[in-house]
Design a protein around this motif. Structure first.
Motif, PDB file in Angstrom:
ATOM      1  N   PRO A 154      46.014  30.026  30.474  1.00  0.00           N
ATOM      2  CA  PRO A 154      45.800  29.091  31.586  1.00  0.00           C
ATOM      3  C   PRO A 154      46.971  28.126  31.691  1.00  0.00           C
ATOM      4  O   PRO A 154      47.468  27.606  30.683  1.00  0.00           O
ATOM      5  CB  PRO A 154      44.506  28.386  31.196  1.00  0.00           C
ATOM      6  N   GLY A 155      47.431  27.925  32.905  1.00  0.00           N
ATOM      7  CA  GLY A 155      48.608  27.094  33.121  1.00  0.00           C
ATOM      8  C   GLY A 155      49.841  27.926  33.411  1.00  0.00           C
ATOM      9  O   GLY A 155      50.814  27.418  33.983  1.00  0.00           O
ATOM     10  N   GLU A 156      49.813  29.204  33.019  1.00  0.00           N
ATOM     11  CA  GLU A 156      50.917  30.095  33.347  1.00  0.00           C
ATOM     12  C   GLU A 156      50.652  30.772  34.688  1.00  0.00           C
ATOM     13  O   GLU A 156      49.506  30.907  35.125  1.00  0.00           O
ATOM     14  CB  GLU A 156      51.107  31.155  32.267  1.00  0.00           C
ATOM     15  N   ARG A 157      51.740  31.224  35.312  1.00  0.00           N
ATOM     16  CA  ARG A 157      51.635  31.879  36.619  1.00  0.00           C
ATOM     17  C   ARG A 157      52.119  33.320  36.484  1.00  0.00           C
ATOM     18  O   ARG A 157      53.239  33.570  36.009  1.00  0.00           O
ATOM     19  CB  ARG A 157      52.471  31.124  37.649  1.00  0.00           C
ATOM     20  N   VAL A 158      51.269  34.256  36.890  1.00  0.00           N
ATOM     21  CA  VAL A 158      51.549  35.683  36.744  1.00  0.00           C
ATOM     22  C   VAL A 158      51.663  36.332  38.118  1.00  0.00           C
ATOM     23  O   VAL A 158      50.803  36.141  38.979  1.00  0.00           O
ATOM     24  CB  VAL A 158      50.431  36.378  35.937  1.00  0.00           C
ATOM     25  N   LEU A 159      52.724  37.121  38.311  1.00  0.00           N
ATOM     26  CA  LEU A 159      52.864  37.927  39.511  1.00  0.00           C
ATOM     27  C   LEU A 159      52.489  39.360  39.145  1.00  0.00           C
ATOM     28  O   LEU A 159      53.143  39.990  38.304  1.00  0.00           O
ATOM     29  CB  LEU A 159      54.298  37.883  40.049  1.00  0.00           C
ATOM     30  N   ASP A 160      51.443  39.865  39.772  1.00  0.00           N
ATOM     31  CA  ASP A 160      50.966  41.219  39.524  1.00  0.00           C
ATOM     32  C   ASP A 160      51.378  42.095  40.693  1.00  0.00           C
ATOM     33  O   ASP A 160      50.738  42.110  41.743  1.00  0.00           O
ATOM     34  CB  ASP A 160      49.443  41.204  39.352  1.00  0.00           C
ATOM     35  N   ILE A 161      52.482  42.814  40.507  1.00  0.00           N
ATOM     36  CA  ILE A 161      53.031  43.663  41.561  1.00  0.00           C
ATOM     37  C   ILE A 161      52.283  44.996  41.603  1.00  0.00           C
ATOM     38  O   ILE A 161      51.853  45.513  40.570  1.00  0.00           O
ATOM     39  CB  ILE A 161      54.532  43.912  41.317  1.00  0.00           C
ATOM     40  N   ALA A 162      52.164  45.588  42.786  1.00  0.00           N
ATOM     41  CA  ALA A 162      51.426  46.836  42.974  1.00  0.00           C
ATOM     42  C   ALA A 162      49.994  46.664  42.478  1.00  0.00           C
ATOM     43  O   ALA A 162      49.425  47.565  41.854  1.00  0.00           O
ATOM     44  CB  ALA A 162      52.116  48.004  42.272  1.00  0.00           C
ATOM     45  N   ALA A 163      49.427  45.510  42.770  1.00  0.00           N
ATOM     46  CA  ALA A 163      48.086  45.172  42.280  1.00  0.00           C
ATOM     47  C   ALA A 163      46.991  45.931  43.007  1.00  0.00           C
ATOM     48  O   ALA A 163      45.848  45.947  42.550  1.00  0.00           O
ATOM     49  CB  ALA A 163      47.845  43.669  42.421  1.00  0.00           C
ATOM     50  N   GLY A 164      47.321  46.546  44.139  1.00  0.00           N
ATOM     51  CA  GLY A 164      46.317  47.315  44.863  1.00  0.00           C
ATOM     52  C   GLY A 164      45.127  46.475  45.262  1.00  0.00           C
ATOM     53  O   GLY A 164      45.258  45.443  45.915  1.00  0.00           O
ATOM     54  N   THR A 165      43.949  46.887  44.834  1.00  0.00           N
ATOM     55  CA  THR A 165      42.720  46.176  45.184  1.00  0.00           C
ATOM     56  C   THR A 165      42.454  44.985  44.279  1.00  0.00           C
ATOM     57  O   THR A 165      41.411  44.337  44.417  1.00  0.00           O
ATOM     58  CB  THR A 165      41.521  47.132  45.120  1.00  0.00           C
ATOM     59  N   GLY A 166      43.360  44.710  43.369  1.00  0.00           N
ATOM     60  CA  GLY A 166      43.210  43.535  42.511  1.00  0.00           C
ATOM     61  C   GLY A 166      42.503  43.791  41.195  1.00  0.00           C
ATOM     62  O   GLY A 166      42.273  42.854  40.431  1.00  0.00           O
ATOM     63  N   THR A 167      42.188  45.052  40.899  1.00  0.00           N
ATOM     64  CA  THR A 167      41.521  45.361  39.632  1.00  0.00           C
ATOM     65  C   THR A 167      42.336  44.888  38.441  1.00  0.00           C
ATOM     66  O   THR A 167      41.783  44.362  37.464  1.00  0.00           O
ATOM     67  CB  THR A 167      41.269  46.879  39.515  1.00  0.00           C
ATOM     68  N   SER A 168      43.649  45.052  38.520  1.00  0.00           N
ATOM     69  CA  SER A 168      44.514  44.639  37.410  1.00  0.00           C
ATOM     70  C   SER A 168      44.670  43.128  37.337  1.00  0.00           C
ATOM     71  O   SER A 168      45.032  42.586  36.276  1.00  0.00           O
ATOM     72  CB  SER A 168      45.893  45.290  37.554  1.00  0.00           C
ATOM     73  N   SER A 169      44.397  42.413  38.429  1.00  0.00           N
ATOM     74  CA  SER A 169      44.579  40.959  38.462  1.00  0.00           C
ATOM     75  C   SER A 169      43.342  40.196  38.009  1.00  0.00           C
ATOM     76  O   SER A 169      43.443  39.053  37.545  1.00  0.00           O
ATOM     77  CB  SER A 169      44.941  40.504  39.885  1.00  0.00           C
ATOM     78  N   GLU A 170      42.182  40.802  38.159  1.00  0.00           N
ATOM     79  CA  GLU A 170      40.927  40.105  37.881  1.00  0.00           C
ATOM     80  C   GLU A 170      40.831  39.533  36.472  1.00  0.00           C
ATOM     81  O   GLU A 170      40.354  38.403  36.296  1.00  0.00           O
ATOM     82  CB  GLU A 170      39.746  41.037  38.158  1.00  0.00           C
ATOM     83  N   PRO A 171      41.257  40.257  35.420  1.00  0.00           N
ATOM     84  CA  PRO A 171      41.134  39.683  34.075  1.00  0.00           C
ATOM     85  C   PRO A 171      41.889  38.367  33.905  1.00  0.00           C
ATOM     86  O   PRO A 171      41.427  37.477  33.184  1.00  0.00           O
ATOM     87  CB  PRO A 171      41.717  40.777  33.174  1.00  0.00           C
ATOM     88  N   TYR A 172      43.037  38.236  34.571  1.00  0.00           N
ATOM     89  CA  TYR A 172      43.793  36.987  34.478  1.00  0.00           C
ATOM     90  C   TYR A 172      43.062  35.863  35.202  1.00  0.00           C
ATOM     91  O   TYR A 172      42.906  34.759  34.664  1.00  0.00           O
ATOM     92  CB  TYR A 172      45.199  37.168  35.065  1.00  0.00           C
ATOM     93  N   ALA A 173      42.620  36.141  36.408  1.00  0.00           N
ATOM     94  CA  ALA A 173      41.908  35.127  37.191  1.00  0.00           C
ATOM     95  C   ALA A 173      40.646  34.672  36.463  1.00  0.00           C
ATOM     96  O   ALA A 173      40.322  33.474  36.439  1.00  0.00           O
ATOM     97  CB  ALA A 173      41.558  35.676  38.568  1.00  0.00           C
TER      98      ALA A 173
END
Length: 239
Positions: free
Chosen positions: A53-72
């Motif tokens: 928390p506090g870091e900023r992540v760019l998730d490229i080719a994230a598609g529907t966001g499945t790969s981004s959800e764990p970070y959020a």
């Protein structure tokens, strides 16, 4: 529309349209085609990124966001980005709380040094200019920031490479016909896996893009591989 064959010189519009077509059932299809092992690979990526928390992540080719959800879900500031509007629309329908962003990996719409980490999973081989993308990733990450790439690779277990090519890759299009909304696209995706360079070759390409501390870790005997790297400047934490 889907590309008729894989090439390292891809037509971005055709690739984007292909992903638009498969967006609704993309995650389900991946789960079926990999026997659910894609979830294990994505968990390995989350551990490799090691974002706090506090870091900023760019998730490229994230598609529907499945790969981004764990970070959020962990309170990390993550930006899911993709060049397929169909994927982004499907992702926003599922998770309207995430800041889905239309972005071309070769010309990212972000300021220099905007992120602590850039990550891309199973998307780099679909980028029209990999070297330009690696340069853009380095531009938008802070000095000492991290890069984590997960991509299909070359099996390293004796005998697995031949079995993987003759059995698994040949079976993918047939299985996709039963579960995918655009099964022909998986012919392209299968060929793109075959055309992609191995672990050492990709590592050298990342180094040539100006990244440091480049290393990799094989997943499932090298069927997939996680590459790590650090941007020049003040050393960042290792993943």
């Amino acid at each position: 529309m889907s590309p008729s064959r894989a090439s390292l010189e891809k037509k971005p519009r055709e690739v984007a349209e292909m992903f638009d077509d498969v967006a609704r059932r993309y995650d389900l299809t991946n789960m079926v085609l990999t026997g659910g092992i894609d979830h294990l690979w994505r968990r390995a990526v989350v551990r490799a990124v090691d974002a706090s928390p506090g870091e900023r992540v760019l998730d490229i080719a994230a598609g529907t966001g499945t790969s981004s959800e764990p970070y959020a879900d962990r309170g990390v500031d993550v930006v899911p980005a993709d060049f397929s509007l169909g994927m982004l629309r499907e992702g926003y329908r599922r998770r309207p709380d995430l800041p889905f962003t239309a972005a071309d990996a070769t010309a990212l719409p972000f300021a220099d040094g905007s992120f602590d980490v850039v990550t891309i999973s199973f998307g780099l081989r679909n980028v029209v200019d990999v070297d330009a993308a690696l340069g853009e990733f380095r531009r938008v990450v802070r000095p000492g920031g991290r890069l984590v790439i997960c991509e299909f690779s070359r099996p390293v277990v004796p005998g697995m490479a031949s079995l993987y090519d003759r059995v698994v890759l040949r079976a993918l299009p047939a299985v996709a016909r039963r579960v995918s909304s655009n099964p022909d696209s998986y012919v392209y995706l299968t060929e793109s896996i075959r055309a992609w360079p191995g672990q050492r070759e990709l590592a050298q390409r990342i180094r040539s893009g100006g990244w440091e501390q480049v290393r990799w870790r094989n997943l499932t005997g090298g069927i997939a591989t996680i590459h790590h790297a650090t941007a020049p400047g003040r050393p960042g934490p290792l993943s």
